[in-house]
Motif scaffolding. Sequence first.
Motif, PDB file in Angstrom:
ATOM      1  N   TYR A   1       8.233 -21.235  -1.738  1.00  0.00           N
ATOM      2  CA  TYR A   1       8.123 -19.972  -1.017  1.00  0.00           C
ATOM      3  C   TYR A   1       6.656 -19.754  -1.449  1.00  0.00           C
ATOM      4  O   TYR A   1       6.342 -19.647  -2.811  1.00  0.00           O
ATOM      5  CB  TYR A   1       9.014 -19.087  -1.862  1.00  0.00           C
ATOM      6  CG  TYR A   1       8.826 -17.701  -1.106  1.00  0.00           C
ATOM      7  CD1 TYR A   1       9.331 -17.341  -0.033  1.00  0.00           C
ATOM      8  CD2 TYR A   1       7.745 -16.838  -1.786  1.00  0.00           C
ATOM      9  CE1 TYR A   1       8.912 -16.199   0.732  1.00  0.00           C
ATOM     10  CE2 TYR A   1       7.184 -15.601  -1.231  1.00  0.00           C
ATOM     11  CZ  TYR A   1       8.094 -15.378   0.085  1.00  0.00           C
ATOM     12  OH  TYR A   1       7.557 -14.011   0.894  1.00  0.00           O
TER      13      TYR A   1
ATOM     14  N   GLY B   1      -0.920  -6.682  -5.721  1.00  0.00           N
ATOM     15  CA  GLY B   1      -0.257  -7.093  -7.020  1.00  0.00           C
ATOM     16  C   GLY B   1      -1.530  -7.659  -7.911  1.00  0.00           C
ATOM     17  O   GLY B   1      -1.458  -7.732  -9.118  1.00  0.00           O
TER      18      GLY B   1
ATOM     19  N   ALA C   1      -6.235  -2.323  -1.411  1.00  0.00           N
ATOM     20  CA  ALA C   1      -6.342  -0.903  -2.293  1.00  0.00           C
ATOM     21  C   ALA C   1      -5.085  -0.940  -3.037  1.00  0.00           C
ATOM     22  O   ALA C   1      -5.198  -0.432  -4.313  1.00  0.00           O
ATOM     23  CB  ALA C   1      -6.111   0.199  -1.328  1.00  0.00           C
ATOM     24  N   ARG C   2      -3.803  -1.571  -2.745  1.00  0.00           N
ATOM     25  CA  ARG C   2      -2.786  -1.573  -3.431  1.00  0.00           C
ATOM     26  C   ARG C   2      -2.079  -2.796  -3.519  1.00  0.00           C
ATOM     27  O   ARG C   2      -1.796  -3.228  -2.680  1.00  0.00           O
ATOM     28  CB  ARG C   2      -1.739  -0.343  -2.909  1.00  0.00           C
ATOM     29  CG  ARG C   2      -0.355  -0.242  -3.478  1.00  0.00           C
ATOM     30  CD  ARG C   2       0.722   0.289  -2.475  1.00  0.00           C
ATOM     31  NE  ARG C   2       1.853   0.111  -3.354  1.00  0.00           N
ATOM     32  CZ  ARG C   2       2.651   0.983  -3.631  1.00  0.00           C
ATOM     33  NH1 ARG C   2       1.894   2.123  -3.614  1.00  0.00           N
ATOM     34  NH2 ARG C   2       3.845   0.791  -4.084  1.00  0.00           N
TER      35      ARG C   2
ATOM     36  N   ARG D   1      -2.759 -12.040  -0.334  1.00  0.00           N
ATOM     37  CA  ARG D   1      -2.274 -13.104   0.448  1.00  0.00           C
ATOM     38  C   ARG D   1      -3.104 -12.936   2.165  1.00  0.00           C
ATOM     39  O   ARG D   1      -3.243 -13.915   2.819  1.00  0.00           O
ATOM     40  CB  ARG D   1      -1.011 -13.042   0.729  1.00  0.00           C
ATOM     41  CG  ARG D   1      -0.418 -13.413  -0.491  1.00  0.00           C
ATOM     42  CD  ARG D   1       1.102 -13.042  -0.334  1.00  0.00           C
ATOM     43  NE  ARG D   1       1.431 -11.595  -0.571  1.00  0.00           N
ATOM     44  CZ  ARG D   1       2.259 -10.776   0.067  1.00  0.00           C
ATOM     45  NH1 ARG D   1       3.165 -11.410   0.545  1.00  0.00           N
ATOM     46  NH2 ARG D   1       2.165  -9.529  -0.111  1.00  0.00           N
TER      47      ARG D   1
ATOM     48  N   TYR E   1     -14.315 -15.267   3.735  1.00  0.00           N
ATOM     49  CA  TYR E   1     -15.019 -15.094   2.713  1.00  0.00           C
ATOM     50  C   TYR E   1     -14.070 -15.329   1.286  1.00  0.00           C
ATOM     51  O   TYR E   1     -14.511 -16.135   0.334  1.00  0.00           O
ATOM     52  CB  TYR E   1     -15.584 -13.765   2.795  1.00  0.00           C
ATOM     53  CG  TYR E   1     -16.014 -13.226   1.399  1.00  0.00           C
ATOM     54  CD1 TYR E   1     -17.425 -13.831   0.964  1.00  0.00           C
ATOM     55  CD2 TYR E   1     -15.670 -12.370   0.697  1.00  0.00           C
ATOM     56  CE1 TYR E   1     -17.864 -13.601  -0.428  1.00  0.00           C
ATOM     57  CE2 TYR E   1     -16.079 -11.840  -0.524  1.00  0.00           C
ATOM     58  CZ  TYR E   1     -17.164 -12.472  -0.788  1.00  0.00           C
ATOM     59  OH  TYR E   1     -17.838 -12.004  -2.211  1.00  0.00           O
TER      60      TYR E   1
ATOM     61  N   ARG F   1      10.503  -9.603  -8.473  1.00  0.00           N
ATOM     62  CA  ARG F   1      10.213 -10.462  -9.362  1.00  0.00           C
ATOM     63  C   ARG F   1       8.665 -10.912  -9.339  1.00  0.00           C
ATOM     64  O   ARG F   1       8.092 -11.492 -10.387  1.00  0.00           O
ATOM     65  CB  ARG F   1      10.999 -12.084  -8.922  1.00  0.00           C
ATOM     66  CG  ARG F   1      12.483 -11.728  -9.028  1.00  0.00           C
ATOM     67  CD  ARG F   1      13.213 -12.753  -8.942  1.00  0.00           C
ATOM     68  NE  ARG F   1      14.558 -12.603  -9.577  1.00  0.00           N
ATOM     69  CZ  ARG F   1      15.620 -13.294  -9.012  1.00  0.00           C
ATOM     70  NH1 ARG F   1      15.683 -14.070  -8.084  1.00  0.00           N
ATOM     71  NH2 ARG F   1      16.806 -13.096  -9.392  1.00  0.00           N
ATOM     72  N   PHE F   2       7.835 -10.721  -8.266  1.00  0.00           N
ATOM     73  CA  PHE F   2       6.434 -10.845  -8.309  1.00  0.00           C
ATOM     74  C   PHE F   2       5.712 -10.008  -9.366  1.00  0.00           C
ATOM     75  O   PHE F   2       5.010 -10.640  -9.951  1.00  0.00           O
ATOM     76  CB  PHE F   2       5.956 -10.800  -6.979  1.00  0.00           C
ATOM     77  CG  PHE F   2       6.506 -11.914  -5.761  1.00  0.00           C
ATOM     78  CD1 PHE F   2       5.701 -12.986  -5.869  1.00  0.00           C
ATOM     79  CD2 PHE F   2       7.584 -11.756  -5.137  1.00  0.00           C
ATOM     80  CE1 PHE F   2       5.889 -14.131  -4.848  1.00  0.00           C
ATOM     81  CE2 PHE F   2       7.921 -12.627  -4.222  1.00  0.00           C
ATOM     82  CZ  PHE F   2       7.300 -13.936  -4.193  1.00  0.00           C
TER      83      PHE F   2
ATOM     84  N   GLY G   1     -17.100  -7.753  -2.749  1.00  0.00           N
ATOM     85  CA  GLY G   1     -17.343  -8.420  -1.450  1.00  0.00           C
ATOM     86  C   GLY G   1     -17.874  -7.414  -0.441  1.00  0.00           C
ATOM     87  O   GLY G   1     -18.376  -6.271  -1.255  1.00  0.00           O
TER      88      GLY G   1
ATOM     89  N   HIS H   1      12.947 -12.725  -5.074  1.00  0.00           N
ATOM     90  CA  HIS H   1      13.114 -11.297  -4.728  1.00  0.00           C
ATOM     91  C   HIS H   1      11.621 -10.468  -5.174  1.00  0.00           C
ATOM     92  O   HIS H   1      10.924 -11.018  -5.753  1.00  0.00           O
ATOM     93  CB  HIS H   1      13.898 -10.687  -5.553  1.00  0.00           C
ATOM     94  CG  HIS H   1      15.283 -11.146  -5.323  1.00  0.00           C
ATOM     95  ND1 HIS H   1      15.842 -11.156  -3.705  1.00  0.00           N
ATOM     96  CD2 HIS H   1      16.462 -11.630  -5.936  1.00  0.00           C
ATOM     97  CE1 HIS H   1      17.029 -11.381  -3.756  1.00  0.00           C
ATOM     98  NE2 HIS H   1      17.414 -11.989  -4.903  1.00  0.00           N
ATOM     99  N   ARG H   2      11.341  -9.517  -4.088  1.00  0.00           N
ATOM    100  CA  ARG H   2      10.167  -8.804  -4.302  1.00  0.00           C
ATOM    101  C   ARG H   2       9.868  -8.248  -5.661  1.00  0.00           C
ATOM    102  O   ARG H   2       8.730  -8.431  -6.164  1.00  0.00           O
ATOM    103  CB  ARG H   2      10.067  -7.615  -3.366  1.00  0.00           C
ATOM    104  CG  ARG H   2       8.591  -7.107  -3.020  1.00  0.00           C
ATOM    105  CD  ARG H   2       9.086  -6.253  -1.737  1.00  0.00           C
ATOM    106  NE  ARG H   2       7.856  -5.134  -1.774  1.00  0.00           N
ATOM    107  CZ  ARG H   2       7.902  -4.404  -0.843  1.00  0.00           C
ATOM    108  NH1 ARG H   2       8.582  -4.256   0.037  1.00  0.00           N
ATOM    109  NH2 ARG H   2       6.855  -3.417  -0.915  1.00  0.00           N
TER     110      ARG H   2
ATOM    111  N   VAL I   1     -14.357 -10.613  -8.238  1.00  0.00           N
ATOM    112  CA  VAL I   1     -15.572 -10.729  -7.378  1.00  0.00           C
ATOM    113  C   VAL I   1     -15.743  -9.738  -6.441  1.00  0.00           C
ATOM    114  O   VAL I   1     -14.710  -9.483  -5.657  1.00  0.00           O
ATOM    115  CB  VAL I   1     -15.226 -12.182  -6.927  1.00  0.00           C
ATOM    116  CG1 VAL I   1     -16.019 -12.746  -5.700  1.00  0.00           C
ATOM    117  CG2 VAL I   1     -14.899 -13.462  -7.742  1.00  0.00           C
TER     118      VAL I   1
ATOM    119  N   HIS J   1     -13.098 -18.824   0.759  1.00  0.00           N
ATOM    120  CA  HIS J   1     -14.014 -19.522   0.410  1.00  0.00           C
ATOM    121  C   HIS J   1     -14.477 -19.510  -1.035  1.00  0.00           C
ATOM    122  O   HIS J   1     -14.794 -20.456  -1.872  1.00  0.00           O
ATOM    123  CB  HIS J   1     -15.452 -19.447   1.266  1.00  0.00           C
ATOM    124  CG  HIS J   1     -16.821 -19.960   0.859  1.00  0.00           C
ATOM    125  ND1 HIS J   1     -16.999 -21.486   1.146  1.00  0.00           N
ATOM    126  CD2 HIS J   1     -17.675 -19.143   0.174  1.00  0.00           C
ATOM    127  CE1 HIS J   1     -18.345 -21.524   0.376  1.00  0.00           C
ATOM    128  NE2 HIS J   1     -18.703 -20.667   0.072  1.00  0.00           N
ATOM    129  N   VAL J   2     -14.676 -18.213  -1.627  1.00  0.00           N
ATOM    130  CA  VAL J   2     -14.946 -18.122  -2.826  1.00  0.00           C
ATOM    131  C   VAL J   2     -13.914 -18.320  -3.806  1.00  0.00           C
ATOM    132  O   VAL J   2     -14.107 -19.098  -4.885  1.00  0.00           O
ATOM    133  CB  VAL J   2     -15.272 -16.446  -3.213  1.00  0.00           C
ATOM    134  CG1 VAL J   2     -15.692 -16.250  -4.608  1.00  0.00           C
ATOM    135  CG2 VAL J   2     -16.372 -16.054  -2.216  1.00  0.00           C
TER     136      VAL J   2
END
Lengths: 418, 418
Positions: B223, B279, B276-277, B164, B169, B254-255, B299, B251-252, B297, B172-173
């Motif tokens: 949301y 979802g 690094a960590r 998010r 870059y 749930r993601f 980078g 709720h978190r 992809v 764009h990709v």
Amino acid sequence: MSALPELDEEMEQGLLESGGTGGGPTPAVRRARAWLSRVAEPGSIPFWRFVEDTGPVEAVRRLRSGRAPDAVRSLGGARVDQDATAADLLRAQRCGARLVVPEDDEWPGLLLHALTVATSEEPDDARHQSPRTTAPVPPMALWVRGQARLDELVDRSVAIVGSRASTAYGEHVAGELGHQLGERGWTVVSGGAFGVDAAAHRGAMAAGAPTIAVLACGIDRVYPAAHGALFHRITEDGLLVSEWPPGAAPHRHRFLVRNRLIAGLTRGTVVVEAAARSGAQATARRADRLGRPVMVVPGPVTSATSVGCHELLRDIELGAVLVADAGHVIEAVGRLGEDLADRPPRPTDARDGLSDVAVRVLDACPVRAGVSPERLAAVAGCDVLDVLRVLPALELADLVEWTGTGWRLARPEQRGAR
Amino acid sequence: MSALPELDEEMEQGLLESGGTGGGPTPAVRRARAWLSRVAEPGSIPFWRFVEDTGPVEAVRRLRSGRAPDAVRSLGGARVDQDATAADLLRAQRCGARLVVPEDDEWPGLLLHALTVATSEEPDDARHQSPRTTAPVPPMALWVRGQARLDELVDRSVAIVGSRASTAYGEHVAGELGHQLGERGWTVVSGGAFGVDAAAHRGAMAAGAPTIAVLACGIDRVYPAAHGALFHRITEDGLLVSEWPPGAAPHRHRFLVRNRLIAGLTRGTVVVEAAARSGAQATARRADRLGRPVMVVPGPVTSATSVGCHELLRDIELGAVLVADAGHVIEAVGRLGEDLADRPPRPTDARDGLSDVAVRVLDACPVRAGVSPERLAAVAGCDVLDVLRVLPALELADLVEWTGTGWRLARPEQRGAR
């Protein structure tokens, strides 16, 4: 300068001597290899095999007297009748260089043995052999400029290669890698070219570490011309190395031949930036053929100078490893158990280790007004008993707090990584 | 609103009906699944197995009458005694949504079958099962908003997921990939979040292609709140999809549960930017567990938002494929022989295919004043006869020219890629 009779005389004399006194090569052997390094272009399988089979001094005698096989003699062409060894050796000496031959202690035989093995696997029929520009032939001898010992510097060495038309990104990464590897006692080997090569050399030197530039021209020539100061600094602690005799011009085909030496002299090759069709890719494939790890630094997919890197990483047969820092490089080339990359730093999270129910109750807690355990149970979709069971742990972890009338989140938590 | 007796009555009635008339699910089955989709959080292995074994209508009856196993009943907690199905179905209808159940023709059973298989491989003992946030459980039902048919859209679909907190870059990709995949008839599936998700959705829609946002809240909620217009546009040709009933909050936890659905509904998952960590990494690993290609992809290694991507590419067990454009993606997910990536464009070079001797002669040619074949032979290190043999071919290829007094390069050639 009529050196011809002298050379032939010294070869005759050299045959009578056996090994000399101190175990090192006789002057005749060194002079023979000096002559051989000029007479034929490096990389020729038949030529190298001929010298290997007959020995360097006898090889010179046969070539000079017309007793070498035609296929071998023709590789020398018009150069067979000439002799510039005296001038070459003098020229080397004057610029602080020397000729290192396989018979020397300083010869990096352990690393270069991979080239010998690969050449032994080439077919006998010259028509089916790899072309000279890609053949894995060991060098005939190495012209070396600088004070350091070649074998010691390459013992723990990594090649960093890449585009001459590099971007600021590529130069930054090459410089960082060179610096970090230098700090950790690794010698950076590259080609002394513009762009990635120069950045890697400079990074290593900025860490006070020696670095080696393997050139495609004589070690007394400065190519590219703008690298005079760079080459001078390299020779202070590190080395300039070339298969070609002093004065040799940087012909284009020589770069391809040279690349196998960069791969052969190092424990692994890192490609930093490479266009779709590039010498860096060729060097990487040569390293792979020698059983050395191929490491590739990725870049933006929108950058033309990273297309070659991504092609290497997409090549399943090659098995190239993506590297993002010196830790990754050392993990790939380091001896087993001796060098391991640091784990990437991971943010820790108080939610880690919470049970499923605890996480649901936590997510059900409001930010401001406290609510009852019954309300939490309804929102979280579990029993009130479950809520009462997990609340103490959540409170202990500073995740929730009791307002006097109900439970809420302990602090307005950022909704962070999911 | 006292819907409780009505629900229980309809379940009783539903048991007497068998399959209905048109082959589709009976109203009781749909209502049962509506209730089940609210009563327990998705992702529970025991709950899903219970419904699978008893059938949805009987499952509701047993849960409501206290005849379900305690371990299953406790998953519903306080929600078991409630019924909001009438309100949920009405709310869905009002926003142009519907409940798609496994008994519907529209159910994407072929793709979701991988989840069923993975769940069947989970152990019986709940203590050794995957936790709910990573368990590969199929959805109980799917709330779907939009006109398109779900099964048709996901038949040729690719997930594009990522950070998010993306960079220009990454956006764009993601946008380019979404656009190119959309143009080539592939449906882009993502999570409707800020950053990479939104860029992928927008790219697909810019190509006039439908796209699917799989949400972690009710399909009537917006949301993040700023995505009202985006979600509205998505429903015009594409779909909003959720396992949670209307009104459900994002709720978190749930993601994490939702991510398996993004992986399960698509033929492969592309990660564009990931810290690094993240979802996105989790979604990629879920895709891998389902036997779906994981595409990444790369980078700049200097970018924190690409660290997770590079970790995935360094994970040998994962076997993720580096992708730089939509061609690479389609090659990885396309059916065998049907979709093949275009070869990367390679600059061609008149030097290609020249023999070793010809290349050496070419490199020996001067730029300005022409020289004799004898001179070329000396510089190139070959016989004069060789030079005379290759010169016609070089001239024919417009590489060298005769000045009247000697040979030189045909035009001041750029010293290009080595």
